[in-house]
Design a protein around this motif. Structure first.
Motif, PDB file in Angstrom:
ATOM      1  N   ASN A  82       0.808  -1.233   0.000  1.00 56.69           N
ATOM      2  CA  ASN A  82       0.000   0.000   0.000  1.00 56.69           C
ATOM      3  C   ASN A  82       0.836   1.276   0.000  1.00 56.69           C
ATOM      4  N   MET A  83       2.131   1.141  -0.111  1.00 58.17           N
ATOM      5  CA  MET A  83       2.984   2.343  -0.011  1.00 58.17           C
ATOM      6  C   MET A  83       2.788   3.309  -1.176  1.00 58.17           C
ATOM      7  N   LYS A  84       2.640   2.749  -2.367  1.00 64.18           N
ATOM      8  CA  LYS A  84       2.493   3.628  -3.535  1.00 64.18           C
ATOM      9  C   LYS A  84       1.221   4.461  -3.427  1.00 64.18           C
ATOM     10  N   GLU A  85       0.157   3.801  -2.997  1.00 62.94           N
ATOM     11  CA  GLU A  85      -1.127   4.506  -2.875  1.00 62.94           C
ATOM     12  C   GLU A  85      -1.012   5.619  -1.810  1.00 62.94           C
ATOM     13  N   PHE A  86      -0.311   5.289  -0.717  1.00 66.79           N
ATOM     14  CA  PHE A  86      -0.126   6.282   0.348  1.00 66.79           C
ATOM     15  C   PHE A  86       0.639   7.493  -0.182  1.00 66.79           C
ATOM     16  N   LEU A  87       1.700   7.225  -0.927  1.00 68.16           N
ATOM     17  CA  LEU A  87       2.517   8.328  -1.455  1.00 68.16           C
ATOM     18  C   LEU A  87       1.675   9.223  -2.375  1.00 68.16           C
ATOM     19  N   LYS A 114      -1.524   9.713  -2.210  1.00 67.06           N
ATOM     20  CA  LYS A 114      -2.441  10.511  -1.373  1.00 67.06           C
ATOM     21  C   LYS A 114      -1.684  11.678  -0.720  1.00 67.06           C
ATOM     22  N   ILE A 115      -0.471  11.407  -0.263  1.00 65.41           N
ATOM     23  CA  ILE A 115       0.348  12.451   0.372  1.00 65.41           C
ATOM     24  C   ILE A 115       0.560  13.612  -0.599  1.00 65.41           C
ATOM     25  N   ARG A 116       0.931  13.268  -1.835  1.00 68.22           N
ATOM     26  CA  ARG A 116       1.205  14.328  -2.822  1.00 68.22           C
ATOM     27  C   ARG A 116      -0.044  15.162  -3.078  1.00 68.22           C
ATOM     28  N   LYS A 117      -1.204  14.490  -3.079  1.00 68.44           N
ATOM     29  CA  LYS A 117      -2.459  15.204  -3.342  1.00 68.44           C
ATOM     30  C   LYS A 117      -2.744  16.161  -2.171  1.00 68.44           C
ATOM     31  N   LEU A 118      -2.591  15.640  -0.948  1.00 66.45           N
ATOM     32  CA  LEU A 118      -2.860  16.471   0.245  1.00 66.45           C
ATOM     33  C   LEU A 118      -1.877  17.641   0.314  1.00 66.45           C
ATOM     34  N   GLU A 119      -0.621  17.372  -0.031  1.00 64.28           N
ATOM     35  CA  GLU A 119       0.406  18.423   0.010  1.00 64.28           C
ATOM     36  C   GLU A 119       0.022  19.574  -0.929  1.00 64.28           C
ATOM     37  N   GLU A 120      -0.431  19.189  -2.121  1.00 66.22           N
ATOM     38  CA  GLU A 120      -0.805  20.204  -3.107  1.00 66.22           C
ATOM     39  C   GLU A 120      -2.041  20.984  -2.645  1.00 66.22           C
ATOM     40  N   GLU A 121      -3.038  20.251  -2.148  1.00 66.10           N
ATOM     41  CA  GLU A 121      -4.286  20.906  -1.702  1.00 66.10           C
ATOM     42  C   GLU A 121      -4.031  21.912  -0.580  1.00 66.10           C
ATOM     43  N   LYS A 122      -3.189  21.521   0.407  1.00 64.04           N
ATOM     44  CA  LYS A 122      -3.020  22.349   1.614  1.00 64.04           C
ATOM     45  C   LYS A 122      -1.879  23.354   1.500  1.00 64.04           C
ATOM     46  N   GLY A 123      -1.001  23.192   0.514  1.00 61.54           N
ATOM     47  CA  GLY A 123       0.134  24.115   0.396  1.00 61.54           C
ATOM     48  C   GLY A 123       1.087  24.018   1.575  1.00 61.54           C
ATOM     49  N   ILE A 124       1.252  22.798   2.100  1.00 57.87           N
ATOM     50  CA  ILE A 124       2.208  22.565   3.204  1.00 57.87           C
ATOM     51  C   ILE A 124       3.175  21.473   2.732  1.00 57.87           C
ATOM     52  N   TYR A 125       4.471  21.708   2.939  1.00 54.81           N
ATOM     53  CA  TYR A 125       5.437  20.694   2.499  1.00 54.81           C
ATOM     54  C   TYR A 125       5.254  19.398   3.296  1.00 54.81           C
ATOM     55  N   VAL A 126       5.212  18.274   2.566  1.00 58.52           N
ATOM     56  CA  VAL A 126       5.164  16.969   3.250  1.00 58.52           C
ATOM     57  C   VAL A 126       6.321  16.112   2.729  1.00 58.52           C
ATOM     58  N   CYS A 127       7.317  15.920   3.585  1.00 56.67           N
ATOM     59  CA  CYS A 127       8.425  15.029   3.230  1.00 56.67           C
ATOM     60  C   CYS A 127       8.022  13.611   3.623  1.00 56.67           C
ATOM     61  N   CYS A 128       8.345  12.665   2.775  1.00 55.24           N
ATOM     62  CA  CYS A 128       7.916  11.287   3.026  1.00 55.24           C
ATOM     63  C   CYS A 128       9.081  10.383   2.629  1.00 55.24           C
ATOM     64  N   ALA A 134      -5.355  14.067   8.888  1.00 54.02           N
ATOM     65  CA  ALA A 134      -5.815  13.431   7.636  1.00 54.02           C
ATOM     66  C   ALA A 134      -4.816  12.359   7.207  1.00 54.02           C
ATOM     67  N   ILE A 135      -3.526  12.648   7.373  1.00 52.52           N
ATOM     68  CA  ILE A 135      -2.498  11.669   6.959  1.00 52.52           C
ATOM     69  C   ILE A 135      -2.552  10.420   7.846  1.00 52.52           C
ATOM     70  N   LEU A 136      -2.683  10.639   9.161  1.00 55.15           N
ATOM     71  CA  LEU A 136      -2.725   9.481  10.071  1.00 55.15           C
ATOM     72  C   LEU A 136      -3.968   8.618   9.805  1.00 55.15           C
ATOM     73  N   LYS A 137      -5.089   9.289   9.481  1.00 56.48           N
ATOM     74  CA  LYS A 137      -6.306   8.513   9.145  1.00 56.48           C
ATOM     75  C   LYS A 137      -6.063   7.676   7.896  1.00 56.48           C
ATOM     76  N   GLU A 138      -5.376   8.288   6.932  1.00 57.79           N
ATOM     77  CA  GLU A 138      -5.071   7.573   5.695  1.00 57.79           C
ATOM     78  C   GLU A 138      -4.216   6.332   5.985  1.00 57.79           C
ATOM     79  N   VAL A 139      -3.261   6.486   6.913  1.00 57.22           N
ATOM     80  CA  VAL A 139      -2.399   5.342   7.291  1.00 57.22           C
ATOM     81  C   VAL A 139      -3.271   4.196   7.798  1.00 57.22           C
ATOM     82  N   LEU A 184       0.620   3.652  13.323  1.00 56.31           N
ATOM     83  CA  LEU A 184       0.993   5.056  13.492  1.00 56.31           C
ATOM     84  C   LEU A 184       2.466   5.274  13.832  1.00 56.31           C
ATOM     85  N   SER A 185       3.138   4.275  14.382  1.00 56.75           N
ATOM     86  CA  SER A 185       4.570   4.448  14.626  1.00 56.75           C
ATOM     87  C   SER A 185       5.312   3.129  14.474  1.00 56.75           C
ATOM     88  N   GLY A 186       6.408   3.172  13.737  1.00 57.24           N
ATOM     89  CA  GLY A 186       7.187   1.956  13.505  1.00 57.24           C
ATOM     90  C   GLY A 186       8.409   1.851  14.393  1.00 57.24           C
TER      91      GLY A 186
END
Ligand SMILES: Cc1cc2nc3c(=O)[nH]c(=O)nc-3n(C[C@H](O)[C@H](O)[C@H](O)COP(=O)(O)OP(=O)(O)OC[C@H]3O[C@@H](n4cnc5c(N)ncnc54)[C@H](O)[C@@H]3O)c2cc1C
Length: 457
Positions: free
Chosen positions: A348-353, A355-369, A398-403, A410-412
């Motif tokens: 599921n990592m590709k799908e998560f990535l 989603k992250i890119r979409k959220l990053e663009e929508e919110k205008g906040i940098y998300v490093c992954c 939103a990101i944690l819910k997506e996870v 939530l933590s590895g």
């Protein structure tokens, strides 16, 4: 809490003045870790022997003083900070390697030994201790065990949990016990050792640690590849694992982290089309590495992937320096940071990535992954300016819910600590929480050990 001044004077009588710090400048130095959480303790103590730890544990139970064990304070979660004006028990002075047994392949250490020091020591005997958090040069084995630390080598070698054979643990009141036998196997009674790995100083205080060690691999080689399709490194990891190749490490750098590295001049990108990086290390016998390397290079050539190859210790370490520079470098993208270390099933990592890119663009906040993609473990760092604090907090949720939607956790490896405690009930069921609270009561009935972290009460 009974009189703190009486407690302090008893503490100084027992340990001596030079092991008990109460000056404001010292308390401030121990009021933070690598998170944004702050908590000024009432005192910091530096025992040098386990008997002194036992004395401290007796005294905190008598005076009902909360206590936070602490290694090097590199925790990213506020778990090494006193949130209830209690005592910090620093293991800085309990930093000796006590015994190496070559026949058993075990090493016995005090908790304050630095991971990097242990690695250097073992190297002389042709051995190594694989868990390698990026902080290994300055984090302690006690802290590593208490957080269940991982690192790039987790993919092939596992994490701290796979190397802890037994722990000597002290409890409030001063009782001290071993979590299991010092043999390589043992099933008498319940296995308490794994319960303490990742317990973040909430169940007991480690006074001695017995670790398994393994022979150093004969050779290693590191490939750093550059990708125009951001998710390509994730596809490569899957392909290699399906082909039964297990890299020692497979570390992913996404588009936004790459931007931070290049802004911070850690890497110079000549090709603007490059969207992500993959650090892939192979290790083992000369023969096996040669065979695996051939397969990987064939795959890279087939896909037209550009890469650098490092095959000497010096070159390998200089490429790894780029990876180790990531955590400090992401800071260039924003004055504030919220960091998580989530784990997804690899599939599921590709799908998560995406989603992250979409959220990053929508919110205008940098998300490093970035991070230990081979284990499904992404370090997700949000970088933003102070005006965007509230938006960043809601983006994090939103990101944690997506996870969790994608069946992740939530933590590895960094743990929950203070800063993520409010999200624990999102992942655990009421029954799981009830059982965990029960366990805490067994070891620490008065809730004196690191009381404000890990499990919501
Ligand atoms: C730049 C950077 C990179 C990092 N990279 C990684 C990484 O790749 N992988 C990773 O897993 N983590 C990483 N971390 C997080 C951190 O380094 C680890 O969590 C590390 O294990 C903490 O060790 P420490 O000695 O600093 O412990 P501390 O921060 O002092 O304490 C951490 C926890 O351990 C408890 N503790 C400490 N000593 C004892 C003891 N003797 N008995 C009982 N409990 C104890 C504390 O109470 C606290 O809950 C990174 C941190 C930084 C700053």
């Amino acid at each position: 809490m009974k009189s703190f001044s009486k407690f302090l004077s008893r503490l100084k009588d027992i340990l001596g003045e030079n092991k008990v710090f109460t000056q404001p400048k010292d308390l401030i130095a121990y009021s933070f870790d690598s998170s944004a959480a702050i908590g000024v303790p009432l005192a910091v103590v530096f025992p040098e022997r386990k008997e002194e730890v036992v004395d401290v544990l007796k005294l905190i139970a008598e005076y009902k003083i909360p206590l936070v064990p602490r290694g090097a304070g590199t925790a990213t979660t506020g778990s090494a900070v006193s949130h209830t004006q209690g005592l910090i028990l620093s293991f800085e002075r309990m930093n000796r390697i006590l015994e190496l047994n070559l026949e058993e392949r075990i090493v016995v250490v005090q908790p304050g030994v630095l991971n990097g020091e242990l690695k250097n020591y073992l190297k002389k005997f042709g051995l190594f201790y694989p868990p390698d958090p990026a902080s290994y040069n300055y984090s302690t084995i006690g802290g590593n065990v208490a957080t269940g630390a991982g690192g790039p080598r987790g993919l092939k070698y596992g994490t701290t949990k796979d190397y802890v054979l037994a722990l000597e643990v002290g409890l409030p009141g001063g009782k001290i016990f071993w979590t299991g036998p010092l043999t390589l196997k043992g099933v008498v009674g319940y296995n308490l050792t794994p319960l303490f790995v990742g317990s973040e100083g909430t169940l007991g205080v480690f006074t001695e640690i017995v670790l398994k060690v393994v022979p150093l691999p004969e050779t290693r080689v590191l490939l750093l590849s550059y990708h125009e399709k951001e998710e390509e490194p994730l596809e490569i990891i899957s392909e290699l694992l399906k082909a039964l190749i297990t890299p020692a490490s497979a570390e992913f750098i996404d588009k936004t982290t790459l931007l931070a590295l290049s802004k911070n001049k850690q890497i110079e990108l000549h090709d603007k089309k490059v969207k992500s990086l993959l650090f892939l290390e192979l290790d083992g016998t000369v023969e096996s590495v040669k065979k695996e390397l051939k397969k990987v290079e064939e795959l890279y050539q087939m896909k037209g992937i550009f890469y650098h190859k490092a095959d000497t210790e010096e070159k390998i370490e200089s490429l790894w320096e780029i990876r180790r520079a990531v955590s400090p470098s992401v800071r260039v993208l924003g004055e504030r940071k919220i960091s998580d270390d989530v784990v997804l099933p690899r599939r599921n990592m590709k799908e998560f990535l995406k989603k992250i890119r979409k959220l990053e663009e929508e919110k205008g906040i940098y998300v490093c992954c970035f991070g230990h993609a081979g284990d499904g473990n992404f370090h997700v760092n949000l970088l933003f300016s102070s005006e965007k604090e509230e938006e960043a907090k809601s983006l994090r949720k939103a990101i944690l819910k997506e996870v969790l939607n994608l069946k992740g956790t939530l933590s590895g490896e960094h743990g929950i600590g203070y800063v993520k405690r409010s999200f624990v009930a999102w992942e655990l069921t009421p029954l799981q929480l009830e059982l965990m609270r029960g366990l805490k009561k067994v070891f620490d009935p008065e809730n004196l050990l690191n009381p404000e972290i890990k499990i919501p009460f």
